[in-house]
Design a protein around this motif. Structure first.
Motif, PDB file in Angstrom:
ATOM      1  N   ARG A   1      -2.503  -5.092 -60.345  1.00 44.38           N
ATOM      2  CA  ARG A   1      -1.482  -4.999 -59.503  1.00 44.38           C
ATOM      3  C   ARG A   1      -1.233  -3.644 -59.073  1.00 44.38           C
ATOM      4  O   ARG A   1      -1.211  -2.775 -59.693  1.00 44.38           O
TER       5      ARG A   1
ATOM      6  N   SER B   1       8.874 -14.055 -61.640  1.00 45.68           N
ATOM      7  CA  SER B   1       9.818 -13.309 -60.966  1.00 45.68           C
ATOM      8  C   SER B   1       9.921 -13.592 -59.469  1.00 45.68           C
ATOM      9  O   SER B   1      10.515 -14.512 -59.118  1.00 45.68           O
TER      10      SER B   1
ATOM     11  N   ARG C   1      10.216  -4.217 -68.619  1.00 44.37           N
ATOM     12  CA  ARG C   1       8.690  -3.682 -67.742  1.00 44.37           C
ATOM     13  C   ARG C   1       8.504  -2.395 -67.700  1.00 44.37           C
ATOM     14  O   ARG C   1       7.489  -1.944 -67.607  1.00 44.37           O
TER      15      ARG C   1
ATOM     16  N   ASP D   1      -2.823 -12.590 -67.549  1.00 44.19           N
ATOM     17  CA  ASP D   1      -3.588 -11.394 -67.544  1.00 44.19           C
ATOM     18  C   ASP D   1      -3.979 -11.041 -68.943  1.00 44.19           C
ATOM     19  O   ASP D   1      -3.814 -11.767 -69.876  1.00 44.19           O
TER      20      ASP D   1
HETATM   21  C1  R5P Z   1       3.709  -9.066 -65.592  1.00 44.81           C
HETATM   22  O1  R5P Z   1       2.889  -8.128 -66.190  1.00 44.81           O
HETATM   23  C2  R5P Z   1       4.468 -10.107 -66.110  1.00 44.81           C
HETATM   24  O2  R5P Z   1       3.879 -10.811 -67.322  1.00 44.81           O
HETATM   25  C3  R5P Z   1       4.401 -11.341 -65.300  1.00 44.81           C
HETATM   26  O3  R5P Z   1       3.407 -11.799 -65.055  1.00 44.81           O
HETATM   27  C4  R5P Z   1       5.245 -10.846 -63.882  1.00 44.81           C
HETATM   28  O4  R5P Z   1       6.238 -10.064 -64.297  1.00 44.81           O
HETATM   29  C5  R5P Z   1       5.286 -11.915 -62.999  1.00 44.81           C
HETATM   30  O5  R5P Z   1       6.059 -11.486 -61.824  1.00 44.81           O
HETATM   31  P1  R5P Z   1       5.817 -12.374 -60.390  1.00 44.81           P
HETATM   32  O6  R5P Z   1       6.475 -13.579 -60.603  1.00 44.81           O
HETATM   33  O7  R5P Z   1       6.580 -11.268 -59.468  1.00 44.81           O
HETATM   34  O8  R5P Z   1       4.377 -12.082 -60.118  1.00 44.81           O
END
Ligand code: R5P
Length: 296
Positions: free
Chosen positions: A195, A224, A93, A170
């Motif tokens: 974000r 996550s 990431r 997204d």
């Molecule tokens: C972000 O760009 C990723 O594709 C996931 O949407 C993101 O990492 C998910 O994280 P969380 O579960 O903390 O929202």
């Protein structure tokens, strides 16, 4: 090719070996009380191509260190080629510097792998597809990025989600929803997500979708904290979706994520075995074995 399941991917490593019809090489390993890892290969690798299977979650730093120890040891003992199979690649990431003076984490990880003798990297749904080209332009490592999305969609198709709408949380991940829609056949779309880089707060623009009374699946590369998935599911339910599945390739299984997504109304929540969790319903063993067969 010799398959070495690392301590983080024993189940998946054995499944890959079984797909390839080979006996896996085990690794002796332990973690000392101070947190350092000990690694010992158990069979010779001289002159052989080896695939080391080691995911990097939970405990990404320890898992990466163990992988480096295995790769360098295989190289030291004469492996002719070392393929690192990292089903979930941690640090992907941070493939850019979003703020001044930040570490370029993915770049550092790839540098370390290359220094340990890795020539090929097999990953599943790397966070940003564009980083594959960036890695290859800068390093002598070939990256093979596989997608588990069609497998997740096939699974859901058999579980009542045929003709369901596919969504990505997204715009950058629209290709995921598109790939899923090729299997499910119900069309695809994306949410507008932003974000806050400092606070981590997520905002998602909700579209007016023709979703009332229909089934939908939100596909993402990873869950996550669960915040992104929960907001997407909640929005679809608020627009009258009859049933919403939450599907991703990697579940990092952070405390509270499941509850958040279930409360938002998702049923089921599922992922692959790139990281083994109670949500792993689909195996990527066949997908990875196919790539290893090609690599010889
Ligand atoms: C972000 O760009 C990723 O594709 C996931 O949407 C993101 O990492 C998910 O994280 P969380 O579960 O903390 O929202």
């Amino acid at each position: 090719m010799i398959v070495i399941p690392g301590p983080a991917s024993l189940g998946l490593g054995w499944r890959i070996a079984s797909e390839l019809g080979v006996e896996p090489h085990t690794v002796e390993h332990r973690v000392f009380p101070d947190g350092e890892s000990y690694i010992k290969l158990t069979k010779p690798v001289q002159g052989e191509a080896v695939a080391i299977v080691q995911t990097t979650s939970p405990n990404p730093d320890t898992r990466l260190m163990q992988l480096l120890l295995m790769a360098q040891t295989a190289k030291d003992f004469g492996a002719k080629r070392v393929v690192a199979v990292i089903p979930y690649l941690a640090y992907a990431r941070q493939d850019k510097r979003f703020l001044d003076l930040e570490a370029l984490s993915l770049d550092v990880v790839v540098r370390l792998l290359e220094a340990a003798g890795v020539s090929d990297l097999v990953v599943v749904n790397i966070h940003n597809e564009a980083s594959v080209r960036a890695i290859e332009a800068k390093h002598g490592v070939k990256v093979h990025n596989l997608s588990a999305v069609p497998l997740l969609a096939e699974y859901l198709k058999k579980k009542g989600f045929d003709r369901a709408y596919s969504l990505s949380p997204d715009k950058g991940a629209i290709y995921i929803a598109e790939a899923a829609s090729k299997v499910l056949g119900g069309g695809f779309n994306f949410f507008e997500k932003t974000r806050d880089r400092k606070t981590g707060e997520i905002r998602m623009e909700i579209k007016n979708l023709d979703i009332a009374g229909r089934r939908a699946v939100v596909f993402d590369d990873m869950i996550s904290s669960g915040g992104t998935m929960a907001k997407a599911v909640e929005a679809l339910k608020a627009q009258g979706a009859e049933r919403v599945a939450a599907a991703c390739t990697h579940v990092l299984y952070m405390p509270g994520a499941e509850e958040k997504i279930r409360t938002a109304g998702a049923d089921p929540i599922l992922s692959t075995d790139t990281i083994e969790t109670p949500f792993s319903r689909v195996t990527v063993a066949g997908l990875i074995a196919g790539k290893l067969r090609e690599l010889g």
